[in-house]
Scaffold this motif. Structure first.
Motif, PDB file in Angstrom:
ATOM      1  N   LYS A  21       8.607   8.946   0.137  1.00 16.36           N
ATOM      2  CA  LYS A  21       8.039   8.085   1.189  1.00 16.36           C
ATOM      3  C   LYS A  21       7.507   6.775   0.587  1.00 16.36           C
ATOM      4  N   VAL A  22       6.774   6.904  -0.527  1.00 16.44           N
ATOM      5  CA  VAL A  22       6.246   5.685  -1.173  1.00 16.44           C
ATOM      6  C   VAL A  22       7.406   4.787  -1.587  1.00 16.44           C
ATOM      7  N   ARG A  23       8.459   5.386  -2.153  1.00 15.14           N
ATOM      8  CA  ARG A  23       9.616   4.583  -2.591  1.00 15.14           C
ATOM      9  C   ARG A  23      10.304   3.922  -1.398  1.00 15.14           C
ATOM     10  N   PHE A  24      10.362   4.633  -0.289  1.00 16.50           N
ATOM     11  CA  PHE A  24      10.972   4.054   0.914  1.00 16.50           C
ATOM     12  C   PHE A  24      10.232   2.769   1.313  1.00 16.50           C
ATOM     13  N   TRP A  25       8.889   2.859   1.370  1.00 14.95           N
ATOM     14  CA  TRP A  25       8.124   1.684   1.822  1.00 14.95           C
ATOM     15  C   TRP A  25       8.093   0.585   0.764  1.00 14.95           C
TER      16      TRP A  25
ATOM     17  N   GLU B 230       9.152 -13.165  11.766  1.00 16.34           N
ATOM     18  CA  GLU B 230       9.809 -11.980  11.195  1.00 16.34           C
ATOM     19  C   GLU B 230       8.895 -11.337  10.147  1.00 16.34           C
ATOM     20  N   PHE B 231       8.301 -12.167   9.299  1.00 14.98           N
ATOM     21  CA  PHE B 231       7.411 -11.632   8.268  1.00 14.98           C
ATOM     22  C   PHE B 231       6.251 -10.873   8.900  1.00 14.98           C
ATOM     23  N   ARG B 232       5.614 -11.494   9.903  1.00 11.88           N
ATOM     24  CA  ARG B 232       4.438 -10.860  10.523  1.00 11.88           C
ATOM     25  C   ARG B 232       4.815  -9.555  11.228  1.00 11.88           C
ATOM     26  N   ALA B 233       5.956  -9.555  11.902  1.00 10.87           N
ATOM     27  CA  ALA B 233       6.407  -8.328  12.600  1.00 10.87           C
ATOM     28  C   ALA B 233       6.688  -7.226  11.572  1.00 10.87           C
ATOM     29  N   ASN B 234       7.299  -7.594  10.452  1.00 14.54           N
ATOM     30  CA  ASN B 234       7.628  -6.581   9.444  1.00 14.54           C
ATOM     31  C   ASN B 234       6.378  -6.058   8.744  1.00 14.54           C
ATOM     32  N   MET B 235       5.371  -6.918   8.644  1.00 14.74           N
ATOM     33  CA  MET B 235       4.080  -6.451   8.089  1.00 14.74           C
ATOM     34  C   MET B 235       3.489  -5.374   9.006  1.00 14.74           C
ATOM     35  N   ILE B 236       3.613  -5.573  10.311  1.00 13.17           N
ATOM     36  CA  ILE B 236       3.054  -4.590  11.259  1.00 13.17           C
ATOM     37  C   ILE B 236       3.813  -3.260  11.133  1.00 13.17           C
ATOM     38  N   THR B 237       5.130  -3.349  11.004  1.00 15.22           N
ATOM     39  CA  THR B 237       5.921  -2.114  10.803  1.00 15.22           C
ATOM     40  C   THR B 237       5.466  -1.389   9.532  1.00 15.22           C
ATOM     41  N   LEU B 238       5.221  -2.168   8.478  1.00 20.65           N
ATOM     42  CA  LEU B 238       4.759  -1.569   7.219  1.00 20.65           C
ATOM     43  C   LEU B 238       3.391  -0.916   7.408  1.00 20.65           C
ATOM     44  N   GLU B 239       2.493  -1.643   8.047  1.00 19.24           N
ATOM     45  CA  GLU B 239       1.139  -1.114   8.299  1.00 19.24           C
ATOM     46  C   GLU B 239       1.224   0.217   9.067  1.00 19.24           C
TER      47      GLU B 239
ATOM     48  N   ILE C 152       2.737   3.053   6.916  1.00 20.31           N
ATOM     49  CA  ILE C 152       1.792   3.544   5.908  1.00 20.31           C
ATOM     50  C   ILE C 152       0.726   4.415   6.568  1.00 20.31           C
ATOM     51  N   ARG C 153       0.219   3.961   7.691  1.00 22.96           N
ATOM     52  CA  ARG C 153      -0.813   4.746   8.400  1.00 22.96           C
ATOM     53  C   ARG C 153      -0.291   6.132   8.782  1.00 22.96           C
ATOM     54  N   GLU C 154       0.939   6.146   9.298  1.00 22.76           N
ATOM     55  CA  GLU C 154       1.489   7.419   9.768  1.00 22.76           C
ATOM     56  C   GLU C 154       1.887   8.340   8.630  1.00 22.76           C
ATOM     57  N   GLU C 155       2.432   7.772   7.556  1.00 22.86           N
ATOM     58  CA  GLU C 155       3.088   8.633   6.569  1.00 22.86           C
ATOM     59  C   GLU C 155       2.340   8.788   5.257  1.00 22.86           C
ATOM     60  N   LEU C 156       1.448   7.846   4.944  1.00 22.20           N
ATOM     61  CA  LEU C 156       0.884   7.881   3.597  1.00 22.20           C
ATOM     62  C   LEU C 156      -0.637   7.880   3.542  1.00 22.20           C
TER      63      LEU C 156
ATOM     64  N   ASP D 293      -6.432  -8.951  11.912  1.00 22.08           N
ATOM     65  CA  ASP D 293      -6.570  -8.172  13.161  1.00 22.08           C
ATOM     66  C   ASP D 293      -5.367  -7.270  13.421  1.00 22.08           C
ATOM     67  N   ARG D 294      -4.177  -7.672  12.947  1.00 18.51           N
ATOM     68  CA  ARG D 294      -2.982  -6.871  13.259  1.00 18.51           C
ATOM     69  C   ARG D 294      -2.577  -5.951  12.110  1.00 18.51           C
ATOM     70  N   THR D 295      -2.979  -6.305  10.899  1.00 23.41           N
ATOM     71  CA  THR D 295      -2.658  -5.436   9.751  1.00 23.41           C
ATOM     72  C   THR D 295      -3.917  -5.238   8.893  1.00 23.41           C
ATOM     73  N   PRO D 296      -4.953  -4.611   9.491  1.00 20.48           N
ATOM     74  CA  PRO D 296      -6.231  -4.497   8.781  1.00 20.48           C
ATOM     75  C   PRO D 296      -6.172  -3.642   7.517  1.00 20.48           C
ATOM     76  N   LEU D 297      -5.362  -2.586   7.557  1.00 22.73           N
ATOM     77  CA  LEU D 297      -5.291  -1.706   6.382  1.00 22.73           C
ATOM     78  C   LEU D 297      -4.646  -2.444   5.206  1.00 22.73           C
ATOM     79  N   LEU D 298      -3.522  -3.103   5.473  1.00 22.45           N
ATOM     80  CA  LEU D 298      -2.852  -3.846   4.400  1.00 22.45           C
ATOM     81  C   LEU D 298      -3.766  -4.926   3.844  1.00 22.45           C
ATOM     82  N   CYS D 299      -4.458  -5.637   4.747  1.00 23.54           N
ATOM     83  CA  CYS D 299      -5.339  -6.712   4.300  1.00 23.54           C
ATOM     84  C   CYS D 299      -6.434  -6.174   3.393  1.00 23.54           C
ATOM     85  N   SER D 300      -7.095  -5.101   3.824  1.00 16.99           N
ATOM     86  CA  SER D 300      -8.231  -4.638   3.021  1.00 16.99           C
ATOM     87  C   SER D 300      -7.747  -4.045   1.695  1.00 16.99           C
TER      88      SER D 300
END
Ligand SMILES: N[C@@H](CCC(=O)N[C@@H](CS)C(=O)NCC(=O)O)C(=O)O
Length: 208
Positions: A96-100, A129-138, A141-145, A187-194
């Motif tokens: 999972k980590v390698r996937f992300w 596109e970058f911002r949307a993909n950041m949200i997908t990543l966030e 990560i929340r769901e899987e890791l 506000d949209r990707t708080p986990l990634l930001c912190s």
């Protein structure tokens, strides 16, 4: 236990996020290494010989053996210097980590290059596109890791994704300033930001 490598050399470039990732991983692992700054306009013979396929930095040379491509290098570092681990032990979690991690390279890096190289509508499209993909990543990560607890995606200690995203923080902030764009949205990707902010604040990462 296998002998630890004796001589470690990193060929890199100061403004390269890929090189920062490798640099940070070596520092987190407490590995002593020699750093060689490459002039990318006038690549050294050593770089061309060590990475004949891509001719890019970073290249890590361990006891004379070259390893290229940052994601390959990061996983090699984790294989050779076990502590602190960057990847989880469980094979499914590792996958999972390698996937992300791969997702970052496939889905976040290309729009960054396009933002840097374009203007007007093309730049706007790449930003979105970058911002949307950041949200997908966030969300992924929340769901899987992520297991709530600790400052990092990985938990108490930084893992592979923290190294990758944390090492991009300075470059993204710089790009926001020079291009006048907003890429990292609290506000949209708080986990990634912190997690990124916690990573760059680590003493071991801030140090030389
Ligand atoms: N996929 C490679 C990309 C490395 C890369 O693009 N390095 C850039 C510096 S950021 C480079 O060496 N550029 C020189 C060139 O393209 O000739 C990795 O992950 O290591």
């Amino acid at each position: 236990m296998a002998d630890q490598p004796k001589e470690v050399k990193l060929y890199g470039h100061g403004f390269s996020g890929y090189c920062t990732m490798v640099h940070s991983a070596l520092k987190l692992k407490g590995v002593a290494f020699e750093y060689v700054e490459e002039d990318l306009q006038n690549k050294s013979e050593a770089l061309l010989r060590l990475n004949p396929v891509y001719k890019k930095v970073p290249v890590l040379v361990v006891d004379g053996e070259p390893i290229a491509e940052s994601l390959v290098i990061l996983q090699y570092i984790d294989d050779v210097w076990k502590n602190p681990p960057l990847l989880p032990e469980d094979p499914y979690q590792r996958a999972k980590v390698r996937f992300w991690a791969d997702y970052v390279y496939q889905k976040l890096v290309p729009p960054v290059y396009r933002i840097r190289a374009s203007e007007g509508d093309a730049r706007k499209k790449a930003e979105e596109e970058f911002r949307a993909n950041m949200i997908t990543l966030e969300d992924g990560i929340r769901e899987e890791l992520w297991s709530a607890g600790g400052s990092f995606i990985n938990g108490e200690k930084p893992g592979l994704l923290d190294v990758i995203m944390g090492s991009c923080h300075t470059g993204l902030k710089y790009l926001e300033d020079v291009a006048g764009v907003k890429l990292v949205e609290k506000d949209r990707t708080p986990l990634l930001c912190s997690c990124m902010e916690a990573f760059v604040e680590l003493d071991v990462v801030k140090g030389p």
